[in-house]
Scaffold this active site. Structure first.
Site, PDB file in Angstrom:
ATOM      1  N   VAL B  77       0.859  -1.184   0.000  1.00 41.04           N
ATOM      2  CA  VAL B  77       0.000   0.000   0.000  1.00 41.04           C
ATOM      3  C   VAL B  77       0.894   1.232   0.000  1.00 41.04           C
ATOM      4  O   VAL B  77       1.828   1.328   0.806  1.00 41.04           O
ATOM      5  CB  VAL B  77      -0.894  -0.007   1.265  1.00 41.04           C
ATOM      6  CG1 VAL B  77      -1.678   1.284   1.370  1.00 41.04           C
ATOM      7  CG2 VAL B  77      -1.827  -1.207   1.252  1.00 41.04           C
ATOM      8  N   CYS B  78       0.629   2.174  -0.881  1.00 40.07           N
ATOM      9  CA  CYS B  78       1.444   3.389  -0.959  1.00 40.07           C
ATOM     10  C   CYS B  78       1.299   4.218   0.311  1.00 40.07           C
ATOM     11  O   CYS B  78       0.187   4.572   0.714  1.00 40.07           O
ATOM     12  CB  CYS B  78       1.032   4.238  -2.151  1.00 40.07           C
ATOM     13  SG  CYS B  78       1.771   5.878  -2.094  1.00 40.07           S
ATOM     14  N   ILE B  79       2.434   4.561   0.904  1.00 44.60           N
ATOM     15  CA  ILE B  79       2.401   5.280   2.189  1.00 44.60           C
ATOM     16  C   ILE B  79       1.821   6.683   2.043  1.00 44.60           C
ATOM     17  O   ILE B  79       1.014   7.115   2.885  1.00 44.60           O
ATOM     18  CB  ILE B  79       3.796   5.304   2.850  1.00 44.60           C
ATOM     19  CG1 ILE B  79       3.693   5.884   4.260  1.00 44.60           C
ATOM     20  CG2 ILE B  79       4.811   6.067   2.029  1.00 44.60           C
ATOM     21  CD1 ILE B  79       4.885   5.585   5.137  1.00 44.60           C
TER      22      ILE B  79
END
Lengths: 127, 130
Positions: B77-79
């Site tokens: 998941v993209c931070i």
């Protein structure tokens, strides 16, 4: 560091920007990917088609909408060695825009040439 | 073939999230390798363990988590996208002074560099979204 991590592989990445800058978050988050990709020493190009051409129109003022005006970032791309920006001629014309309305230097391509550009890239990410 | 998958839309709102799952599952069943599944934009919501869909509907997060466990999938998941949308793991919750985290099993939060790497290392990066 990044280059070593990727075993020296350099691919041609094309980021296709198709949406107006503030109606959705895609334009801003696309720009975030582009900035990160600069650190990976890949061959990066950006294309602006459809409403995406509005992302690089001069004189954006977002005060009334309370959104962050991120358009100055496009001017900073040069500093990250991202200099290949392409804009579709038809998309500009359909919106009554010309190259003079844009805030960064670009290469204007016809729709057919844009298709060739996409064909010539390894990884095409469309936002 | 070595593939990477990019999920750009949220669960239930958009079919992209279902299509990405079904594609990933089918690719694995056909013997392809999935280098990574990367969740971006509203796609990060696929990774919240707090979703409670009606019982007669598919459970999108559980489906991903189970697939990840079965095939040792790397679900990232993209931070940056996760932070602005309120998706946190234990470390991030602590770092940001929040009282809870909501990342689902099998998912991890990391940077956009993981997407670039997924593009570099896979033979094809397949994106799901509009």
């Amino acid at each position: 560091m990044s280059e070593e991590m990727q075993g020296g592989i350099i691919k041609k990445f094309l980021y296709v920007n198709r949406r107006a800058p503030y109606g959705t978050i895609y334009a801003l988050e696309s720009l975030e990917v582009v900035l990160i990709s600069a650190a990976f020493e890949q061959d990066v190009s950006l294309a602006f088609i459809d409403d995406g051409v509005y992302e690089i129109v001069k004189g954006q003022d977002t005060k009334a909408s309370e959104m962050k005006n991120f358009s100055p970032t496009y001017r900073a791309l040069e500093g990250y060695d991202i200099e290949k920006l392409y804009v579709e001629k038809e998309s500009l014309a359909e919106r009554g825009l010309t190259e003079a309305d844009l805030l960064v230097p670009v290469k204007v391509l016809s729709r057919g040439e844009m298709a060739d550009l996409m064909e010539s890239n390894d990884v095409v990410l469309s936002f | 073939m070595k593939l990477s998958v990019l999920v750009n839309e949220g669960p239930y709102t958009h079919q992209a999230s279902d299509s990405a799952y079904l594609f990933t599952k089918a690719a694995l069943e056909k013997g392809h390798e999935i280098f990574r599944v990367f969740f971006y934009h509203d796609g990060v919501y696929n990774g919240t363990r707090l979703m409670v869909p009606p019982q007669d509907d598919r459970h999108i997060q559980k489906r991903w988590s189970e697939l990840a466990e079965k095939h040792k999938l790397d679900l990232v998941v993209c931070i940056a996208a996760a932070q602005r949308r309120g998706l946190l793991d234990e470390n991030e919750a602590k770092r940001q002074g929040k009282d809870a985290n909501n990342i689902a099993p099998g998912f991890r939060i990391s940077g956009l560099g993981q997407l670039i790497e997924a593009g570099i290392q896979a033979e094809r990066l397949v994106a799901f979204g509009d």
